[in-house]
Motif scaffolding. Structure first.
Motif, PDB file in Angstrom:
ATOM      1  N   ARG A   1     -64.627 -18.143 -36.620  1.00 52.15           N
ATOM      2  CA  ARG A   1     -65.391 -16.897 -36.439  1.00 52.15           C
ATOM      3  C   ARG A   1     -66.836 -17.068 -36.897  1.00 52.15           C
ATOM      4  NH1 ARG A   1     -63.020 -12.691 -40.119  1.00 52.15           N
ATOM      5  NH2 ARG A   1     -62.841 -14.532 -41.438  1.00 52.15           N
ATOM      6  N   PHE A   2     -67.065 -17.973 -37.849  1.00 55.81           N
ATOM      7  CA  PHE A   2     -68.418 -18.126 -38.382  1.00 55.81           C
ATOM      8  C   PHE A   2     -68.961 -19.547 -38.260  1.00 55.81           C
ATOM      9  CE2 PHE A   2     -65.417 -18.609 -41.954  1.00 55.81           C
ATOM     10  CZ  PHE A   2     -65.747 -19.882 -42.390  1.00 55.81           C
ATOM     11  N   ALA A   3     -68.097 -20.517 -37.970  1.00 60.20           N
ATOM     12  CA  ALA A   3     -68.505 -21.922 -37.988  1.00 60.20           C
ATOM     13  C   ALA A   3     -68.884 -22.429 -36.608  1.00 60.20           C
ATOM     14  CB  ALA A   3     -67.371 -22.782 -38.553  1.00 60.20           C
ATOM     15  N   SER A   4     -69.767 -23.406 -36.588  1.00 57.89           N
ATOM     16  CA  SER A   4     -70.062 -24.084 -35.327  1.00 57.89           C
ATOM     17  C   SER A   4     -68.990 -25.123 -35.034  1.00 57.89           C
ATOM     18  CB  SER A   4     -71.443 -24.744 -35.372  1.00 57.89           C
ATOM     19  OG  SER A   4     -71.571 -25.604 -36.489  1.00 57.89           O
ATOM     20  N   GLU A   5     -68.330 -25.629 -36.105  1.00 55.79           N
ATOM     21  CA  GLU A   5     -67.213 -26.562 -35.959  1.00 55.79           C
ATOM     22  C   GLU A   5     -66.191 -26.272 -37.052  1.00 55.79           C
ATOM     23  OE1 GLU A   5     -68.680 -30.712 -35.687  1.00 55.79           O
ATOM     24  OE2 GLU A   5     -70.631 -29.736 -35.399  1.00 55.79           O
ATOM     25  N   SER A   6     -64.917 -26.223 -36.670  1.00 55.05           N
ATOM     26  CA  SER A   6     -63.851 -25.943 -37.624  1.00 55.05           C
ATOM     27  C   SER A   6     -62.863 -27.108 -37.633  1.00 55.05           C
ATOM     28  CB  SER A   6     -63.130 -24.643 -37.261  1.00 55.05           C
ATOM     29  OG  SER A   6     -62.122 -24.346 -38.210  1.00 55.05           O
ATOM     30  N   TYR A   7     -62.589 -27.638 -38.834  1.00 52.69           N
ATOM     31  CA  TYR A   7     -61.729 -28.812 -38.974  1.00 52.69           C
ATOM     32  C   TYR A   7     -60.563 -28.553 -39.921  1.00 52.69           C
ATOM     33  CZ  TYR A   7     -64.724 -32.189 -36.536  1.00 52.69           C
ATOM     34  OH  TYR A   7     -65.423 -32.882 -35.578  1.00 52.69           O
ATOM     35  N   VAL A   8     -59.501 -29.321 -39.710  1.00 56.61           N
ATOM     36  CA  VAL A   8     -58.395 -29.444 -40.660  1.00 56.61           C
ATOM     37  C   VAL A   8     -58.461 -30.868 -41.214  1.00 56.61           C
ATOM     38  CG1 VAL A   8     -55.891 -29.586 -40.926  1.00 56.61           C
ATOM     39  CG2 VAL A   8     -56.906 -27.734 -39.569  1.00 56.61           C
TER      40      VAL A   8
ATOM     41  N   ALA B   1     -58.183 -28.002 -46.028  1.00 55.45           N
ATOM     42  CA  ALA B   1     -57.551 -29.219 -46.526  1.00 55.45           C
ATOM     43  C   ALA B   1     -56.088 -28.967 -46.863  1.00 55.45           C
ATOM     44  CB  ALA B   1     -58.302 -29.726 -47.759  1.00 55.45           C
ATOM     45  N   LYS B   2     -55.208 -29.680 -46.185  1.00 59.54           N
ATOM     46  CA  LYS B   2     -53.770 -29.576 -46.438  1.00 59.54           C
ATOM     47  C   LYS B   2     -53.150 -30.967 -46.339  1.00 59.54           C
ATOM     48  CE  LYS B   2     -53.403 -25.091 -46.956  1.00 59.54           C
ATOM     49  NZ  LYS B   2     -54.826 -24.914 -47.261  1.00 59.54           N
ATOM     50  N   MET B   3     -52.095 -31.184 -47.105  1.00 59.92           N
ATOM     51  CA  MET B   3     -51.460 -32.499 -47.113  1.00 59.92           C
ATOM     52  C   MET B   3     -50.856 -32.832 -45.751  1.00 59.92           C
ATOM     53  SD  MET B   3     -52.337 -33.457 -50.006  1.00 59.92           S
ATOM     54  CE  MET B   3     -51.471 -35.029 -50.087  1.00 59.92           C
ATOM     55  N   ALA B   4     -50.399 -31.816 -45.039  1.00 62.93           N
ATOM     56  CA  ALA B   4     -49.827 -32.021 -43.708  1.00 62.93           C
ATOM     57  C   ALA B   4     -50.399 -30.985 -42.751  1.00 62.93           C
ATOM     58  CB  ALA B   4     -48.305 -31.914 -43.756  1.00 62.93           C
ATOM     59  N   ALA B   5     -50.508 -31.367 -41.486  1.00 61.11           N
ATOM     60  CA  ALA B   5     -51.048 -30.463 -40.464  1.00 61.11           C
ATOM     61  C   ALA B   5     -49.942 -29.540 -39.979  1.00 61.11           C
ATOM     62  CB  ALA B   5     -51.621 -31.273 -39.307  1.00 61.11           C
ATOM     63  N   SER B   6     -50.023 -28.258 -40.343  1.00 60.99           N
ATOM     64  CA  SER B   6     -49.012 -27.275 -39.954  1.00 60.99           C
ATOM     65  C   SER B   6     -49.638 -26.199 -39.080  1.00 60.99           C
ATOM     66  CB  SER B   6     -48.404 -26.627 -41.201  1.00 60.99           C
ATOM     67  OG  SER B   6     -49.393 -25.907 -41.912  1.00 60.99           O
TER      68      SER B   6
ATOM     69  N   GLN C   1     -55.482 -20.764 -39.915  1.00 63.78           N
ATOM     70  CA  GLN C   1     -56.592 -20.522 -40.829  1.00 63.78           C
ATOM     71  C   GLN C   1     -57.879 -21.125 -40.288  1.00 63.78           C
ATOM     72  OE1 GLN C   1     -56.695 -18.621 -43.760  1.00 63.78           O
ATOM     73  NE2 GLN C   1     -58.872 -18.942 -43.341  1.00 63.78           N
ATOM     74  N   ALA C   2     -57.764 -22.309 -39.707  1.00 59.40           N
ATOM     75  CA  ALA C   2     -58.950 -22.958 -39.122  1.00 59.40           C
ATOM     76  C   ALA C   2     -59.499 -22.132 -37.962  1.00 59.40           C
ATOM     77  CB  ALA C   2     -58.592 -24.374 -38.659  1.00 59.40           C
TER      78      ALA C   2
ATOM     79  N   ASN D   1     -47.262 -32.276 -31.255  1.00 62.88           N
ATOM     80  CA  ASN D   1     -47.562 -30.876 -30.928  1.00 62.88           C
ATOM     81  C   ASN D   1     -48.728 -30.344 -31.761  1.00 62.88           C
ATOM     82  OD1 ASN D   1     -46.125 -30.855 -33.308  1.00 62.88           O
ATOM     83  ND2 ASN D   1     -44.960 -29.002 -32.828  1.00 62.88           N
ATOM     84  N   SER D   2     -48.923 -30.899 -32.990  1.00 66.81           N
ATOM     85  CA  SER D   2     -50.070 -30.507 -33.815  1.00 66.81           C
ATOM     86  C   SER D   2     -51.367 -30.978 -33.172  1.00 66.81           C
ATOM     87  CB  SER D   2     -49.946 -31.094 -35.224  1.00 66.81           C
ATOM     88  OG  SER D   2     -48.840 -30.543 -35.901  1.00 66.81           O
TER      89      SER D   2
END
Length: 230
Positions: free
Chosen positions: A156-163, A139-144, A150-151, A173-174
Motif C-alpha cells: 500500500r505504501f512501498a514501491s517494492e515489497s519483499y519477504v 522477515a520470516k523463517m519460512a515463506a507462508s 502482510q507483504a 506454490n509460495s
C-alpha cells in the motif's frame, strides 16, 4: 549517508534474521540519495519488519520546519490532490468535512499547496516529495501465506515489497503466489541474499502512507530520533 531507526521488539530467530540482513546484506545506497531504515515502524494496521526509504536530501533540505506539524489527515488530503489534481474548496469540503480550513492552513505553512482561481493544488511534485524508492521487508523463517498477506499490505505504501526468509527452497506454490501478487522473495544464506522472486516495482507515492514515510525519513534524519549511522 545511511541511518537505522528502531530495533526488533522481541528476541528470537526472526529478529536475528532482521539484524543479520541489515549487517551483511543491505542494498547499497546510490551516492545521490540518503537511506533511512526503519525497524518495526507502526504504519496504521501494519508493522513491517523493515522499511527502507531512499530519499533526496537536497529536495527535503529546502522544506520549512512547519512541515513537521503535519498530521495523518493532512497526508490524506495531499494524496487526494496528487491523484485528482486541482480541486475547488467545496469539493474538498465534501471529502474532508472536518476542520478543512485547519488542514489547508497547515499545508500552506508547510509550502505544499497553493490556492488558485480554479481551486487548491499541490506545488511541483519534485519539490515536495523526496522519496525515490520505498522497500518494505517482512522477515520470516519460512515463506507462508500469512507473511505474503502482510507483504501485500505493505505494498500500500512501498514501491517494492519483499519477504525475507531463511528457506533456500520454498514451496512451489509460495513462489507462484509471490510472482502472481508481485511480491519479491529473498533467501538469506550466510552473508548472501538470493532473489527467488523479484518484486513488482510500483510508482510512488502509492498512498498517503507513502507521503507520511517520506516525511518521517526527513524528520527522523534531522533529529536523529533513536537512530544511528551505519
Amino acid at each position: 549517508m545511511n541511518y537505522i531507526f528502531g530495533s526488533p521488539a522481541r528476541k528470537g530467530p526472526e529478529a536475528d534474521l532482521v539484524l543479520s540482513f541489515l549487517s551483511t546484506s543491505l542494498p547499497k545506497t546510490p551516492k545521490s540519495l540518503t537511506q533511512s531504515i526503519f525497524i518495526e515502524r507502526n504504519l496504521e494496521n501494519s508493522l513491517p519488519d523493515i522499511v527502507i526509504v531512499y530519499w533526496d536530501f537536497k529536495v527535503a533540505n529546502k522544506w520549512p520546519q512547519a512541515r513537521k506539524n503535519l498530521r495523518r489527515i493532512d497526508y490524506k488530503l495531499i494524496q487526494f490532490l496528487h491523484i485528482q489534481g486541482t480541486q475547488p474548496h467545496e469539493i474538498l469540503a465534501r471529502y474532508f468535512p472536518k476542520k478543512l480550513n485547519k488542514i489547508l492552513e497547515r499545508l500552506l505553512q508547510a509550502e505544499i499547496v497553493v490556492e488558485t482561481v480554479q481551486g487548491w493544488r499541490l506545488k511541483a511534485f519534485n519539490d515536495i516529495y523526496a522519496a525515490k524508492q520505498i522497500v518494505s521487508i517482512e522477515a520470516k523463517m519460512a515463506a507462508s501465506t500469512k507473511v505474503f498477506m502482510q507483504a501485500m499490505l505493505n505494498a500500500r505504501f512501498a514501491s517494492e515489497s519483499y519477504v525475507l526468509t531463511k528457506s533456500k527452497s520454498p514451496r512451489e506454490n509460495s513462489l507462484m503466489y509471490a510472482k502472481k501478487m508481485g511480491i519479491g522473495l529473498w533467501s538469506l544464506s550466510g552473508d548472501d541474499v538470493v532473489t527467488l522472486a523479484t518484486a513488482k516495482e510500483q510508482p510512488l507515492p502509492q498512498s498517503y502512507l507513502s507521503w507520511e514515510l517520506n516525511d518521517i525519513a526527513w524528520q527522523d534524519y534531522n533529529g536523529e530520533k533513536n537512530g544511528h549511522r551505519c
